[in-house]
Design a protein around this motif. Structure first.
Motif, PDB file in Angstrom:
ATOM      1  N   SER A   9       0.835  -1.202   0.000  1.00 36.90           N
ATOM      2  CA  SER A   9       0.000   0.000   0.000  1.00 36.90           C
ATOM      3  C   SER A   9       0.866   1.248   0.000  1.00 36.90           C
ATOM      4  O   SER A   9       2.097   1.186   0.029  1.00 36.90           O
ATOM      5  CB  SER A   9      -0.907   0.002   1.236  1.00 36.90           C
ATOM      6  OG  SER A   9      -0.163   0.341   2.386  1.00 36.90           O
ATOM      7  N   ARG A  49       0.545   3.473   2.444  1.00 32.94           N
ATOM      8  CA  ARG A  49       0.636   3.901   3.840  1.00 32.94           C
ATOM      9  C   ARG A  49       2.018   3.584   4.401  1.00 32.94           C
ATOM     10  O   ARG A  49       2.714   2.697   3.935  1.00 32.94           O
ATOM     11  CB  ARG A  49      -0.416   3.176   4.702  1.00 32.94           C
ATOM     12  CG  ARG A  49      -1.828   3.611   4.469  1.00 32.94           C
ATOM     13  CD  ARG A  49      -2.776   2.875   5.408  1.00 32.94           C
ATOM     14  NE  ARG A  49      -2.628   1.431   5.318  1.00 32.94           N
ATOM     15  CZ  ARG A  49      -3.172   0.670   4.372  1.00 32.94           C
ATOM     16  NH1 ARG A  49      -3.881   1.221   3.411  1.00 32.94           N
ATOM     17  NH2 ARG A  49      -2.994  -0.635   4.359  1.00 32.94           N
ATOM     18  N   ARG A  50       2.377   4.313   5.451  1.00 35.84           N
ATOM     19  CA  ARG A  50       3.564   3.964   6.230  1.00 35.84           C
ATOM     20  C   ARG A  50       3.214   4.060   7.701  1.00 35.84           C
ATOM     21  O   ARG A  50       2.325   4.828   8.099  1.00 35.84           O
ATOM     22  CB  ARG A  50       4.761   4.856   5.880  1.00 35.84           C
ATOM     23  CG  ARG A  50       4.598   6.298   6.248  1.00 35.84           C
ATOM     24  CD  ARG A  50       5.731   7.176   5.672  1.00 35.84           C
ATOM     25  NE  ARG A  50       7.034   6.824   6.195  1.00 35.84           N
ATOM     26  CZ  ARG A  50       7.555   7.303   7.321  1.00 35.84           C
ATOM     27  NH1 ARG A  50       6.851   8.160   8.051  1.00 35.84           N
ATOM     28  NH2 ARG A  50       8.748   6.952   7.711  1.00 35.84           N
ATOM     29  N   TYR A  51       3.899   3.256   8.505  1.00 36.10           N
ATOM     30  CA  TYR A  51       3.628   3.201   9.941  1.00 36.10           C
ATOM     31  C   TYR A  51       4.927   3.381  10.711  1.00 36.10           C
ATOM     32  O   TYR A  51       6.006   2.986  10.261  1.00 36.10           O
ATOM     33  CB  TYR A  51       3.017   1.847  10.329  1.00 36.10           C
ATOM     34  CG  TYR A  51       1.634   1.608   9.796  1.00 36.10           C
ATOM     35  CD1 TYR A  51       0.505   2.021  10.507  1.00 36.10           C
ATOM     36  CD2 TYR A  51       1.439   0.970   8.579  1.00 36.10           C
ATOM     37  CE1 TYR A  51      -0.770   1.790  10.019  1.00 36.10           C
ATOM     38  CE2 TYR A  51       0.165   0.735   8.074  1.00 36.10           C
ATOM     39  CZ  TYR A  51      -0.930   1.154   8.805  1.00 36.10           C
ATOM     40  OH  TYR A  51      -2.199   0.932   8.311  1.00 36.10           O
ATOM     41  N   MET A  55       0.080   6.294  11.986  1.00 36.73           N
ATOM     42  CA  MET A  55      -0.330   5.943  10.622  1.00 36.73           C
ATOM     43  C   MET A  55      -0.179   7.182   9.757  1.00 36.73           C
ATOM     44  O   MET A  55      -0.691   8.247  10.096  1.00 36.73           O
ATOM     45  CB  MET A  55      -1.775   5.453  10.586  1.00 36.73           C
ATOM     46  CG  MET A  55      -2.276   5.114   9.186  1.00 36.73           C
ATOM     47  SD  MET A  55      -4.085   4.862   9.100  1.00 36.73           S
ATOM     48  CE  MET A  55      -4.229   3.274   9.874  1.00 36.73           C
ATOM     49  N   ASP A  56       0.495   7.024   8.629  1.00 37.08           N
ATOM     50  CA  ASP A  56       0.772   8.141   7.733  1.00 37.08           C
ATOM     51  C   ASP A  56       0.305   7.763   6.330  1.00 37.08           C
ATOM     52  O   ASP A  56       0.860   6.856   5.704  1.00 37.08           O
ATOM     53  CB  ASP A  56       2.274   8.430   7.747  1.00 37.08           C
ATOM     54  CG  ASP A  56       2.663   9.588   6.827  1.00 37.08           C
ATOM     55  OD1 ASP A  56       1.793  10.130   6.140  1.00 37.08           O
ATOM     56  OD2 ASP A  56       3.858   9.925   6.800  1.00 37.08           O
ATOM     57  N   GLN A  57      -0.721   8.443   5.862  1.00 38.25           N
ATOM     58  CA  GLN A  57      -1.269   8.203   4.527  1.00 38.25           C
ATOM     59  C   GLN A  57      -1.400   9.546   3.829  1.00 38.25           C
ATOM     60  O   GLN A  57      -2.337  10.305   4.083  1.00 38.25           O
ATOM     61  CB  GLN A  57      -2.637   7.523   4.617  1.00 38.25           C
ATOM     62  CG  GLN A  57      -3.365   7.391   3.297  1.00 38.25           C
ATOM     63  CD  GLN A  57      -2.758   6.348   2.386  1.00 38.25           C
ATOM     64  OE1 GLN A  57      -2.728   5.170   2.727  1.00 38.25           O
ATOM     65  NE2 GLN A  57      -2.280   6.762   1.230  1.00 38.25           N
ATOM     66  N   GLY A 101      -7.170   5.223   0.864  1.00 40.96           N
ATOM     67  CA  GLY A 101      -6.313   5.479   2.012  1.00 40.96           C
ATOM     68  C   GLY A 101      -6.790   6.583   2.923  1.00 40.96           C
ATOM     69  O   GLY A 101      -6.025   7.066   3.764  1.00 40.96           O
ATOM     70  N   ILE A 143      -7.839   8.497   5.910  1.00 40.60           N
ATOM     71  CA  ILE A 143      -7.752   8.223   7.342  1.00 40.60           C
ATOM     72  C   ILE A 143      -9.133   8.258   7.986  1.00 40.60           C
ATOM     73  O   ILE A 143      -9.431   7.494   8.912  1.00 40.60           O
ATOM     74  CB  ILE A 143      -6.829   9.257   8.026  1.00 40.60           C
ATOM     75  CG1 ILE A 143      -5.385   9.072   7.551  1.00 40.60           C
ATOM     76  CG2 ILE A 143      -6.936   9.184   9.527  1.00 40.60           C
ATOM     77  CD1 ILE A 143      -4.591   8.032   8.269  1.00 40.60           C
ATOM     78  N   GLY A 201      -3.946  13.322   6.589  1.00 40.24           N
ATOM     79  CA  GLY A 201      -3.724  11.881   6.513  1.00 40.24           C
ATOM     80  C   GLY A 201      -2.829  11.325   7.601  1.00 40.24           C
ATOM     81  O   GLY A 201      -1.994  10.452   7.348  1.00 40.24           O
ATOM     82  N   ASP A 256      -6.158  -2.736   9.246  1.00 40.63           N
ATOM     83  CA  ASP A 256      -6.192  -2.652   7.781  1.00 40.63           C
ATOM     84  C   ASP A 256      -7.595  -2.822   7.211  1.00 40.63           C
ATOM     85  O   ASP A 256      -7.785  -3.444   6.163  1.00 40.63           O
ATOM     86  CB  ASP A 256      -5.246  -3.694   7.175  1.00 40.63           C
ATOM     87  CG  ASP A 256      -4.707  -3.266   5.808  1.00 40.63           C
ATOM     88  OD1 ASP A 256      -4.783  -2.065   5.493  1.00 40.63           O
ATOM     89  OD2 ASP A 256      -4.237  -4.134   5.063  1.00 40.63           O
TER      90      ASP A 256
END
Length: 362
Positions: A30, A32-34, A48-50, A82, A84, A112, A246
């Protein structure tokens, strides 16, 4: 420092977490990054970074199929893009039912960003590898689905980021998913050629399964419900022990959808015996469900999902240069072959017999 990092720092400062230690977590397929956050008191949380501009827009409920195709894949498939706020709204609904979704601790939906409760790293897939008995985990996950399916299914979900529509996994989304197979498999296997007649036959073969999937869309579906997205929560029992993550792409779908995602997993083997045990458990928990038509829909929609996933894997390999997904394809082919032998899939089985040689299906 990037503009995105500056946004993250400002967000964490506003949330009272400016001094938290930050550890990035491995990414997936995806956008996204965590990061895991560790506060000065030792508490752990998840960032959570989207980035909002990273994907095409989600579907507006009013858009026609033609408009959705024009807007891009997220609109076709009714994915959340994505957002949030989608995650926050689904989490709030799951938690209202007594199910385990992470609490949203802080939220900046326009940018996001979210801080979430940390469920830890005890993914079902990992703890099973470490020796945890798998049957109790799968039965608990089945119990969580039964609870979700027995609950009223709202048209709009409300969360801390605002309202989010729970759209139906309809014919456009279902057929669009299946079509990934004919779009991308020839790019991975150049010997395959699907002309206009083959594509027309493909759509005709899937039409009754797609129609049944849309007509039977009566419950919330997590949509990506499997052992890599479920976390064992210590000290809890039954469905509450199943930590869900998710789930931002949740839709209104046929109740079999999450079951076949769980029991015909792309990433790990689930034995036919365990699959049968979990399905029996589901029918025991929901005695009003008519088993025979349910299982026919289960097989049909599982086959469609497996064709979709094979198309996604072909795209990840051929377009995105991620060859590791090739290792999952034989399992998906095996699931697909099993389902093609079930009643109601004769037309799809005939299509594969005509257009996809057996040596490709492995």
């Amino acid at each position: 420092m990037s503009d995105r990092e500056a946004l993250r720092l400002d967000f964490l400062k506003t949330a009272g977490l400016a001094d938290a230690a930050r550890t990035p977590l491995p990414g997936d397929a995806s956008t996204r990054r965590y990061e895991r956050l560790i506060t000065s008191s030792g508490q752990t949380l998840m960032l959570m970074d989207q980035a909002p501009a990273a994907e095409s827009p989600p579907a507006d409920p009013s858009w026609s199929p033609e408009r959705r195709h024009a807007e891009g894949w997220n609109a076709i498939a009714r994915l959340s893009a994505g957002k949030i706020e989608a995650f926050a709204a689904v989490a709030a609904h799951l938690r209202s039912l007594g199910l385990s979704a992470p609490e949203v601790v802080a939220l900046d939906a326009p940018n996001g960003l979210a801080v979430l409760e940390d469920f830890g790293d005890a993914l079902f897939a990992r703890v099973i590898e470490d020796g945890e008995p798998e049957a109790p985990l799968y039965l608990a996950a089945t119990e969580a689905l039964a609870l979700l399916h027995d609950a009223p299914t709202p048209e709009v979900l409300t969360g801390p980021g605002g309202d989010w529509p729970l759209l139906t996994y309809d014919a456009t989304a279902l057929q669009g998913g299946a079509d990934l197979f004919v779009q991308w498999m020839p790019k991975l296997v150049p010997a395959l050629r699907f002309d206009d007649a083959a594509i027309a036959d493909w759509h005709a073969a899937w039409a009754p399964i797609v129609a049944a999937g849309e007509a039977g869309a009566t419950v919330m579906a997590h949509r990506d419900y499997h052992a890599e997205n479920l976390i064992l929560l210590p000290g809890l029992q039954g469905p509450r022990s199943v930590g869900m993550i998710d789930f931002q792409d949740a839709v209104r779908a046929h109740p079999s959808w999450d079951l076949h995602s769980l029991l015909q997993d792309a990433r790990r083997d689930v034995s036919p015996a365990l699959e049968a045990l979990a399905l029996d458990h589901y029918f025991t928990l929901r005695p009003d469900v008519d088993r025979e038509p349910f299982l026919q829909a289960y097989a049909g929609l599982a086959a469609l999902n497996e064709a979709r996933i094979l198309g996604i894997f072909a795209r990840l390999i051929a377009r995105d240069g991620k060859p590791r997904y090739r290792a999952f394809m034989p399992r998906m082919w095996a699931h697909l072959e099993t389902n093609l032998g079930k009643p109601g899939l004769e037309s799809v089985r005939d299509w594969f017999a005509r257009y996809v040689p057996e040596d490709v299906r492995q």
